[in-house]
Design a protein around this motif. Sequence first.
Motif, PDB file in Angstrom:
ATOM      1  N   GLY A 166       0.791  -1.220   0.000  1.00 27.69           N
ATOM      2  CA  GLY A 166       0.000   0.000   0.000  1.00 27.69           C
ATOM      3  C   GLY A 166       0.826   1.274   0.000  1.00 27.69           C
ATOM      4  O   GLY A 166       0.272   2.370  -0.160  1.00 27.69           O
ATOM      5  N   GLN A 167       2.127   1.163   0.167  1.00 29.01           N
ATOM      6  CA  GLN A 167       3.005   2.339   0.162  1.00 29.01           C
ATOM      7  C   GLN A 167       4.372   1.927  -0.384  1.00 29.01           C
ATOM      8  O   GLN A 167       5.354   1.823   0.341  1.00 29.01           O
ATOM      9  CB  GLN A 167       3.143   2.916   1.570  1.00 29.01           C
ATOM     10  CG  GLN A 167       3.559   4.375   1.587  1.00 29.01           C
ATOM     11  CD  GLN A 167       3.233   5.040   2.916  1.00 29.01           C
ATOM     12  OE1 GLN A 167       2.784   4.404   3.856  1.00 29.01           O
ATOM     13  NE2 GLN A 167       3.451   6.341   2.991  1.00 29.01           N
ATOM     14  N   PRO A 168       4.450   1.679  -1.696  1.00 26.80           N
ATOM     15  CA  PRO A 168       5.656   1.103  -2.290  1.00 26.80           C
ATOM     16  C   PRO A 168       6.897   1.979  -2.211  1.00 26.80           C
ATOM     17  O   PRO A 168       7.997   1.497  -2.487  1.00 26.80           O
ATOM     18  CB  PRO A 168       5.240   0.849  -3.744  1.00 26.80           C
ATOM     19  CG  PRO A 168       4.081   1.763  -3.986  1.00 26.80           C
ATOM     20  CD  PRO A 168       3.367   1.873  -2.677  1.00 26.80           C
ATOM     21  N   SER A 169       6.742   3.251  -1.829  1.00 27.07           N
ATOM     22  CA  SER A 169       7.921   4.106  -1.678  1.00 27.07           C
ATOM     23  C   SER A 169       8.720   3.748  -0.422  1.00 27.07           C
ATOM     24  O   SER A 169       9.854   4.197  -0.256  1.00 27.07           O
ATOM     25  CB  SER A 169       7.518   5.581  -1.629  1.00 27.07           C
ATOM     26  OG  SER A 169       6.684   5.838  -0.508  1.00 27.07           O
ATOM     27  N   HIS A 170       8.126   2.942   0.471  1.00 24.57           N
ATOM     28  CA  HIS A 170       8.848   2.454   1.647  1.00 24.57           C
ATOM     29  C   HIS A 170       9.430   1.086   1.306  1.00 24.57           C
ATOM     30  O   HIS A 170       8.690   0.171   0.918  1.00 24.57           O
ATOM     31  CB  HIS A 170       7.915   2.342   2.851  1.00 24.57           C
ATOM     32  CG  HIS A 170       7.374   3.654   3.325  1.00 24.57           C
ATOM     33  ND1 HIS A 170       6.613   3.780   4.468  1.00 24.57           N
ATOM     34  CD2 HIS A 170       7.478   4.913   2.814  1.00 24.57           C
ATOM     35  CE1 HIS A 170       6.269   5.046   4.638  1.00 24.57           C
ATOM     36  NE2 HIS A 170       6.776   5.742   3.643  1.00 24.57           N
ATOM     37  N   ALA A 171      10.735   0.945   1.463  1.00 35.63           N
ATOM     38  CA  ALA A 171      11.391  -0.265   0.972  1.00 35.63           C
ATOM     39  C   ALA A 171      12.433  -0.788   1.948  1.00 35.63           C
ATOM     40  O   ALA A 171      12.932  -0.058   2.812  1.00 35.63           O
ATOM     41  CB  ALA A 171      12.037   0.015  -0.386  1.00 35.63           C
ATOM     42  N   LEU A 182      19.076  -2.186   4.489  1.00 35.54           N
ATOM     43  CA  LEU A 182      18.607  -0.820   4.716  1.00 35.54           C
ATOM     44  C   LEU A 182      17.094  -0.758   4.667  1.00 35.54           C
ATOM     45  O   LEU A 182      16.465  -1.391   3.823  1.00 35.54           O
ATOM     46  CB  LEU A 182      19.166   0.135   3.644  1.00 35.54           C
ATOM     47  CG  LEU A 182      20.657   0.070   3.309  1.00 35.54           C
ATOM     48  CD1 LEU A 182      20.988   1.149   2.280  1.00 35.54           C
ATOM     49  CD2 LEU A 182      21.516   0.222   4.552  1.00 35.54           C
ATOM     50  N   MET A 183      16.503   0.012   5.582  1.00 41.26           N
ATOM     51  CA  MET A 183      15.096   0.398   5.490  1.00 41.26           C
ATOM     52  C   MET A 183      15.070   1.842   5.019  1.00 41.26           C
ATOM     53  O   MET A 183      15.647   2.722   5.669  1.00 41.26           O
ATOM     54  CB  MET A 183      14.402   0.271   6.844  1.00 41.26           C
ATOM     55  CG  MET A 183      14.297  -1.140   7.363  1.00 41.26           C
ATOM     56  SD  MET A 183      13.369  -1.208   8.933  1.00 41.26           S
ATOM     57  CE  MET A 183      13.582  -2.951   9.367  1.00 41.26           C
ATOM     58  N   ASP A 184      14.408   2.050   3.878  1.00 40.34           N
ATOM     59  CA  ASP A 184      14.450   3.359   3.228  1.00 40.34           C
ATOM     60  C   ASP A 184      13.036   3.820   2.911  1.00 40.34           C
ATOM     61  O   ASP A 184      12.340   3.186   2.102  1.00 40.34           O
ATOM     62  CB  ASP A 184      15.284   3.260   1.947  1.00 40.34           C
ATOM     63  CG  ASP A 184      15.614   4.613   1.343  1.00 40.34           C
ATOM     64  OD1 ASP A 184      15.023   5.623   1.775  1.00 40.34           O
ATOM     65  OD2 ASP A 184      16.460   4.659   0.439  1.00 40.34           O
ATOM     66  N   LEU A 185      12.612   4.903   3.523  1.00 41.44           N
ATOM     67  CA  LEU A 185      11.273   5.446   3.279  1.00 41.44           C
ATOM     68  C   LEU A 185      11.201   6.237   1.983  1.00 41.44           C
ATOM     69  O   LEU A 185      10.139   6.781   1.652  1.00 41.44           O
ATOM     70  CB  LEU A 185      10.835   6.321   4.460  1.00 41.44           C
ATOM     71  CG  LEU A 185      10.731   5.600   5.818  1.00 41.44           C
ATOM     72  CD1 LEU A 185      10.252   6.567   6.898  1.00 41.44           C
ATOM     73  CD2 LEU A 185       9.805   4.389   5.730  1.00 41.44           C
ATOM     74  N   SER A 186      12.309   6.256   1.234  1.00 39.36           N
ATOM     75  CA  SER A 186      12.318   6.914  -0.074  1.00 39.36           C
ATOM     76  C   SER A 186      12.439   5.912  -1.217  1.00 39.36           C
ATOM     77  O   SER A 186      12.675   6.296  -2.363  1.00 39.36           O
ATOM     78  CB  SER A 186      13.470   7.932  -0.157  1.00 39.36           C
ATOM     79  OG  SER A 186      13.276   8.979   0.759  1.00 39.36           O
ATOM     80  N   GLY A 187      12.298   4.637  -0.909  1.00 38.20           N
ATOM     81  CA  GLY A 187      12.182   3.644  -1.976  1.00 38.20           C
ATOM     82  C   GLY A 187      13.455   2.893  -2.313  1.00 38.20           C
ATOM     83  O   GLY A 187      14.448   2.918  -1.584  1.00 38.20           O
ATOM     84  N   LEU A 188      13.403   2.206  -3.471  1.00 38.93           N
ATOM     85  CA  LEU A 188      14.502   1.359  -3.938  1.00 38.93           C
ATOM     86  C   LEU A 188      15.529   2.203  -4.682  1.00 38.93           C
ATOM     87  O   LEU A 188      15.592   2.217  -5.913  1.00 38.93           O
ATOM     88  CB  LEU A 188      13.952   0.240  -4.828  1.00 38.93           C
ATOM     89  CG  LEU A 188      13.001  -0.741  -4.139  1.00 38.93           C
ATOM     90  CD1 LEU A 188      12.366  -1.679  -5.159  1.00 38.93           C
ATOM     91  CD2 LEU A 188      13.730  -1.533  -3.065  1.00 38.93           C
TER      92      LEU A 188
END
Length: 450
Positions: A166-171, A182-188
């Motif tokens: 539901g929020q693919p920009s969080h990766a 890495l956990m990145d709230l700005s995506g891949l």
Amino acid sequence: LQRAEGVGAVGLPASAGGTGPPVVTLVGRSKDKENQDLQGEYHRISVPVLFHGRPAYRKPGARTVIRYWPPADRWLIDRAGLQETDSCSAYAEQGGSLHPAQEDLVWRVWETAEGQHVPDPQLIATSAPLTVQVVGRTHGEENADLNGEYRLVGLRQGKVAYCKVGQPSHAIRYWPAGDRWLMDLSGLRHVNICNAFAEAHGAAHPAVPGLSWRVWDAALGRHVADAHLAAVAAPAVVEVRGRDGPRENISMNGAYHLFGLHSGRPAYMKADGTGHAIRYWPKEDRWLIDFEGFREVDVCNAYTEAQGLSEHPGDPSLEWNIWESSQGRHIADSSVKAFVAPHWVRISGRQPSKENAAIDGDYVLVGVVEGKAAYQKEHHKSHVIRYRRGEDRWIIDLERGFGGADVANAYADAKGAEHPGNTDLIWHIWEAASQRHVADDEVVAVGHHF
């Protein structure tokens, strides 16, 4: 079905197969391409244990399998099941692999427009979990948005990558230069900037137990260790059903939501405010249901032996022992099951003008029948979905409810599907004119948790 082109090397001896991982996941094929529906989880087939000396895998609810073909030394994805032919929808050169969960295999997928199998470098087969739950970051704290469910999307930088549902920009992605997850709230992205990281130490995926996560703290200008944050390969919800009145502790029934970690294992709590919890007790290797919540004691309302195998309590094979005051001890209750299944299932697609159109509707989880989840319409108590073990089928019964036998208005062969909310199931509907059940490809069952 199409034949795999060419002939490869002869396969390894039958004894070389081993057992392989219990689950293989295919992912990465574009949803716009032919045969994209091959994607999903495939579970190892127990009978036969080996097929041509290798483990074979079936997609739950479907005939589709991954199997080994020794004449060409290839892994095949075959919609027709375990057959003695090289016909397939996709294949990969085996290259010495004892099971198909090898992320470096190149899969060639049939494309009708090309008239041949075409390499798809994005499609992978892996033993990494399909979903990962990130838990433990305190609500309202900086980077609390890291929490949530992440789904496998393919490979990035040579390892599996996940995006939040539901929020693919969080990766969650791998960074090889530092051997970090890495956990990145700005995506891949292809940078080492992230909201949280853990030293990988060779971990194949981010939910490997024991990883220690550090989270960015803007006030300090650096990442700070958070002992509560974790990525776990566990279901978001575990259902407990089967404890019937007037016996004690019937309030143990219900849905338990992933809360975090307790004693190093996933811990669950009801969302109804009761504080009822499921937690792990390492001293005796047990899962406990405790109405008093998360405590460091062995006192509980119910327990089951974890047997050193279960990574979470949602395993229907576990036997639960329930406290009974009149006996002054816990008594085994084989009716109680903890399992992973949708909270409700929607059946749709049957044309209103057709016989048995009343199968359409929403069915809510109400209990356990023959060891599996059972569902019922809220306003039509005789309308149920139940499992029939003798035929290994999911049955929709509009007349006899849970008391019926093998007579049904509709059925679907389970083929390993643990619940009826599986979109791969093919439903057969009774038609009086034909005097038999007839497959209706328009009918689909979709599971929903809440």
